[in-house]
Design a protein around this motif. Sequence first.
Motif, PDB file in Angstrom:
ATOM      1  N   LEU A 131       0.824  -1.206   0.000  1.00 41.11           N
ATOM      2  CA  LEU A 131       0.000   0.000   0.000  1.00 41.11           C
ATOM      3  C   LEU A 131       0.863   1.264   0.000  1.00 41.11           C
ATOM      4  CD1 LEU A 131      -2.829  -1.064   2.479  1.00 41.11           C
ATOM      5  CD2 LEU A 131      -3.006  -0.810  -0.010  1.00 41.11           C
ATOM      6  N   ALA A 132       2.016   1.196   0.672  1.00 37.86           N
ATOM      7  CA  ALA A 132       2.889   2.362   0.765  1.00 37.86           C
ATOM      8  C   ALA A 132       3.855   2.488  -0.413  1.00 37.86           C
ATOM      9  CB  ALA A 132       3.683   2.313   2.069  1.00 37.86           C
ATOM     10  N   HIS A 133       4.323   1.354  -0.943  1.00 43.22           N
ATOM     11  CA  HIS A 133       5.409   1.390  -1.923  1.00 43.22           C
ATOM     12  C   HIS A 133       5.103   0.669  -3.228  1.00 43.22           C
ATOM     13  CE1 HIS A 133       7.915   2.848   1.347  1.00 43.22           C
ATOM     14  NE2 HIS A 133       7.520   1.819   2.068  1.00 43.22           N
ATOM     15  N   GLY A 134       3.994  -0.026  -3.273  1.00 42.79           N
ATOM     16  CA  GLY A 134       3.685  -0.838  -4.443  1.00 42.79           C
ATOM     17  C   GLY A 134       2.302  -0.560  -4.966  1.00 42.79           C
ATOM     18  N   ARG A 135       1.741  -1.574  -5.543  1.00 42.08           N
ATOM     19  CA  ARG A 135       0.428  -1.431  -6.164  1.00 42.08           C
ATOM     20  C   ARG A 135      -0.312  -2.761  -6.052  1.00 42.08           C
ATOM     21  NH1 ARG A 135      -1.672   3.206  -8.000  1.00 42.08           N
ATOM     22  NH2 ARG A 135      -2.804   3.015  -9.920  1.00 42.08           N
ATOM     23  N   LEU A 136      -1.514  -2.735  -5.468  1.00 43.43           N
ATOM     24  CA  LEU A 136      -2.380  -3.916  -5.435  1.00 43.43           C
ATOM     25  C   LEU A 136      -3.204  -3.960  -6.713  1.00 43.43           C
ATOM     26  CD1 LEU A 136      -3.802  -3.860  -1.806  1.00 43.43           C
ATOM     27  CD2 LEU A 136      -2.134  -5.434  -2.736  1.00 43.43           C
ATOM     28  N   ILE A 137      -3.359  -5.133  -7.251  1.00 49.49           N
ATOM     29  CA  ILE A 137      -4.115  -5.308  -8.492  1.00 49.49           C
ATOM     30  C   ILE A 137      -5.311  -6.216  -8.221  1.00 49.49           C
ATOM     31  CG2 ILE A 137      -4.034  -6.115 -10.879  1.00 49.49           C
ATOM     32  CD1 ILE A 137      -0.953  -5.704 -10.713  1.00 49.49           C
ATOM     33  N   PHE A 138      -6.476  -5.774  -8.680  1.00 51.52           N
ATOM     34  CA  PHE A 138      -7.698  -6.562  -8.579  1.00 51.52           C
ATOM     35  C   PHE A 138      -8.368  -6.648  -9.941  1.00 51.52           C
ATOM     36  CE2 PHE A 138      -7.689  -5.187  -4.055  1.00 51.52           C
ATOM     37  CZ  PHE A 138      -7.927  -6.396  -3.449  1.00 51.52           C
ATOM     38  N   CYS A 139      -9.211  -7.648 -10.072  1.00 56.63           N
ATOM     39  CA  CYS A 139     -10.192  -7.721 -11.154  1.00 56.63           C
ATOM     40  C   CYS A 139     -11.526  -7.998 -10.471  1.00 56.63           C
ATOM     41  CB  CYS A 139      -9.833  -8.815 -12.168  1.00 56.63           C
ATOM     42  SG  CYS A 139      -9.909 -10.499 -11.531  1.00 56.63           S
ATOM     43  N   ASP A 140     -12.594  -7.949 -11.223  1.00 53.12           N
ATOM     44  CA  ASP A 140     -13.913  -8.180 -10.614  1.00 53.12           C
ATOM     45  C   ASP A 140     -13.973  -9.516  -9.884  1.00 53.12           C
ATOM     46  OD1 ASP A 140     -14.891  -5.738 -11.470  1.00 53.12           O
ATOM     47  OD2 ASP A 140     -15.822  -6.570 -13.279  1.00 53.12           O
ATOM     48  N   GLU A 141     -13.399 -10.556 -10.493  1.00 54.08           N
ATOM     49  CA  GLU A 141     -13.488 -11.894  -9.910  1.00 54.08           C
ATOM     50  C   GLU A 141     -12.738 -11.999  -8.585  1.00 54.08           C
ATOM     51  OE1 GLU A 141     -12.757 -11.171 -13.084  1.00 54.08           O
ATOM     52  OE2 GLU A 141     -13.652 -12.632 -14.439  1.00 54.08           O
ATOM     53  N   THR A 142     -11.537 -11.419  -8.506  1.00 57.91           N
ATOM     54  CA  THR A 142     -10.773 -11.533  -7.261  1.00 57.91           C
ATOM     55  C   THR A 142     -11.375 -10.671  -6.163  1.00 57.91           C
ATOM     56  OG1 THR A 142      -9.150  -9.858  -7.960  1.00 57.91           O
ATOM     57  CG2 THR A 142      -8.629 -12.182  -8.434  1.00 57.91           C
ATOM     58  N   LEU A 202      -0.902 -12.554 -14.684  1.00 57.83           N
ATOM     59  CA  LEU A 202      -0.323 -12.607 -16.032  1.00 57.83           C
ATOM     60  C   LEU A 202      -0.892 -11.509 -16.928  1.00 57.83           C
ATOM     61  CD1 LEU A 202      -0.247 -16.476 -16.530  1.00 57.83           C
ATOM     62  CD2 LEU A 202       1.716 -14.954 -16.149  1.00 57.83           C
ATOM     63  N   THR A 203      -2.196 -11.310 -16.883  1.00 52.67           N
ATOM     64  CA  THR A 203      -2.830 -10.281 -17.705  1.00 52.67           C
ATOM     65  C   THR A 203      -2.308  -8.893 -17.330  1.00 52.67           C
ATOM     66  OG1 THR A 203      -4.831 -11.615 -17.976  1.00 52.67           O
ATOM     67  CG2 THR A 203      -5.049  -9.244 -18.367  1.00 52.67           C
ATOM     68  N   ALA A 204      -2.162  -8.642 -16.037  1.00 51.84           N
ATOM     69  CA  ALA A 204      -1.718  -7.339 -15.551  1.00 51.84           C
ATOM     70  C   ALA A 204      -0.196  -7.173 -15.623  1.00 51.84           C
ATOM     71  CB  ALA A 204      -2.184  -7.137 -14.119  1.00 51.84           C
ATOM     72  N   LYS A 205       0.487  -8.261 -15.953  1.00 49.13           N
ATOM     73  CA  LYS A 205       1.957  -8.252 -15.941  1.00 49.13           C
ATOM     74  C   LYS A 205       2.472  -7.844 -14.555  1.00 49.13           C
ATOM     75  CE  LYS A 205       2.611  -7.537 -20.874  1.00 49.13           C
ATOM     76  NZ  LYS A 205       1.369  -7.608 -21.458  1.00 49.13           N
ATOM     77  N   ALA A 206       1.854  -8.430 -13.545  1.00 57.53           N
ATOM     78  CA  ALA A 206       2.247  -8.165 -12.161  1.00 57.53           C
ATOM     79  C   ALA A 206       3.621  -8.758 -11.891  1.00 57.53           C
ATOM     80  CB  ALA A 206       1.223  -8.772 -11.204  1.00 57.53           C
ATOM     81  N   ASP A 207       4.331  -8.141 -10.972  1.00 63.81           N
ATOM     82  CA  ASP A 207       5.626  -8.675 -10.567  1.00 63.81           C
ATOM     83  C   ASP A 207       5.457  -9.893  -9.673  1.00 63.81           C
ATOM     84  OD1 ASP A 207       7.335  -6.493 -11.683  1.00 63.81           O
ATOM     85  OD2 ASP A 207       6.124  -5.303 -10.282  1.00 63.81           O
ATOM     86  N   TRP A 208       4.476  -9.802  -8.793  1.00 63.78           N
ATOM     87  CA  TRP A 208       4.281 -10.849  -7.793  1.00 63.78           C
ATOM     88  C   TRP A 208       2.823 -11.284  -7.718  1.00 63.78           C
ATOM     89  CZ3 TRP A 208       6.815  -7.862  -3.160  1.00 63.78           C
ATOM     90  CH2 TRP A 208       8.203  -7.901  -3.279  1.00 63.78           C
ATOM     91  N   LEU A 209       2.654 -12.549  -7.373  1.00 65.23           N
ATOM     92  CA  LEU A 209       1.388 -13.087  -6.891  1.00 65.23           C
ATOM     93  C   LEU A 209       1.709 -13.553  -5.484  1.00 65.23           C
ATOM     94  CD1 LEU A 209      -1.445 -14.242  -6.824  1.00 65.23           C
ATOM     95  CD2 LEU A 209      -0.663 -16.131  -8.242  1.00 65.23           C
ATOM     96  N   ILE A 210       1.058 -12.974  -4.498  1.00 67.43           N
ATOM     97  CA  ILE A 210       1.350 -13.300  -3.102  1.00 67.43           C
ATOM     98  C   ILE A 210       0.205 -14.123  -2.546  1.00 67.43           C
ATOM     99  CG2 ILE A 210       1.802 -12.367  -0.805  1.00 67.43           C
ATOM    100  CD1 ILE A 210       2.990  -9.899  -2.229  1.00 67.43           C
ATOM    101  N   SER A 211       0.559 -15.301  -2.024  1.00 67.10           N
ATOM    102  CA  SER A 211      -0.446 -16.235  -1.546  1.00 67.10           C
ATOM    103  C   SER A 211       0.139 -17.114  -0.457  1.00 67.10           C
ATOM    104  CB  SER A 211      -0.936 -17.116  -2.701  1.00 67.10           C
ATOM    105  OG  SER A 211      -1.891 -18.049  -2.246  1.00 67.10           O
ATOM    106  N   GLY A 212      -0.717 -17.620   0.380  1.00 70.50           N
ATOM    107  CA  GLY A 212      -0.330 -18.634   1.347  1.00 70.50           C
ATOM    108  C   GLY A 212      -0.858 -20.001   0.946  1.00 70.50           C
ATOM    109  N   ASP A 213      -1.488 -20.074  -0.202  1.00 71.18           N
ATOM    110  CA  ASP A 213      -2.162 -21.284  -0.687  1.00 71.18           C
ATOM    111  C   ASP A 213      -1.163 -22.186  -1.415  1.00 71.18           C
ATOM    112  OD1 ASP A 213      -3.712 -23.149  -2.115  1.00 71.18           O
ATOM    113  OD2 ASP A 213      -5.353 -21.720  -2.366  1.00 71.18           O
ATOM    114  N   ARG A 214      -1.015 -23.396  -0.927  1.00 73.90           N
ATOM    115  CA  ARG A 214      -0.070 -24.346  -1.535  1.00 73.90           C
ATOM    116  C   ARG A 214      -0.429 -24.633  -2.992  1.00 73.90           C
ATOM    117  NH1 ARG A 214       4.292 -23.668   0.987  1.00 73.90           N
ATOM    118  NH2 ARG A 214       4.948 -24.398  -1.035  1.00 73.90           N
ATOM    119  N   ASP A 215      -1.719 -24.577  -3.338  1.00 76.60           N
ATOM    120  CA  ASP A 215      -2.102 -24.823  -4.725  1.00 76.60           C
ATOM    121  C   ASP A 215      -1.467 -23.797  -5.658  1.00 76.60           C
ATOM    122  OD1 ASP A 215      -3.675 -27.084  -4.258  1.00 76.60           O
ATOM    123  OD2 ASP A 215      -5.440 -25.875  -3.808  1.00 76.60           O
ATOM    124  N   LEU A 216      -1.213 -22.604  -5.175  1.00 75.48           N
ATOM    125  CA  LEU A 216      -0.539 -21.587  -5.982  1.00 75.48           C
ATOM    126  C   LEU A 216       0.970 -21.620  -5.769  1.00 75.48           C
ATOM    127  CD1 LEU A 216      -3.046 -18.638  -5.501  1.00 75.48           C
ATOM    128  CD2 LEU A 216      -2.643 -19.952  -7.599  1.00 75.48           C
TER     129      LEU A 216
END
Length: 143
Positions: free
Chosen positions: A32-43, A103-117
Amino acid sequence: MKVKRAVVDSNVLISAALSSGSPPSRIVLWLLAHGRLIFCDETFTELDSRLWRPKFDRYLSLEKRQLLLHDLSAIAEWVKLPDTNRPALSRDPDDDKFVHLALTAKADWLISGDRDLLDLPPIPGLQILSPTEALDAIETGQP
């Protein structure tokens, strides 16, 4: 370190709201301070529906949940996912929207605690990190 654009899994965002000082909270605050959160309607819809579950009633007031959703919506970068068929990527089809968004947003990171990801094979151009791994990357100045 350049500004990081990140897709953050709903569970990390909820964990951040529930536990200040935790790795999820620290990485969300950093983004929130130094980066950018990305959302789409589904997320965002997934976050919204999960956050209103009764099990969170004793931890987060209705007002706090409304404010959290409002603020995240306002500060986020919004991306529209293509309407075309999206290939299955993870063991849990509900998680695929996060990868497709990143991938669509060309994000640097996907941050998750989910083992499936987190257990997905490497995806070119995308780092899938746990909150702790993302914090380590920030602290060590790694890309």
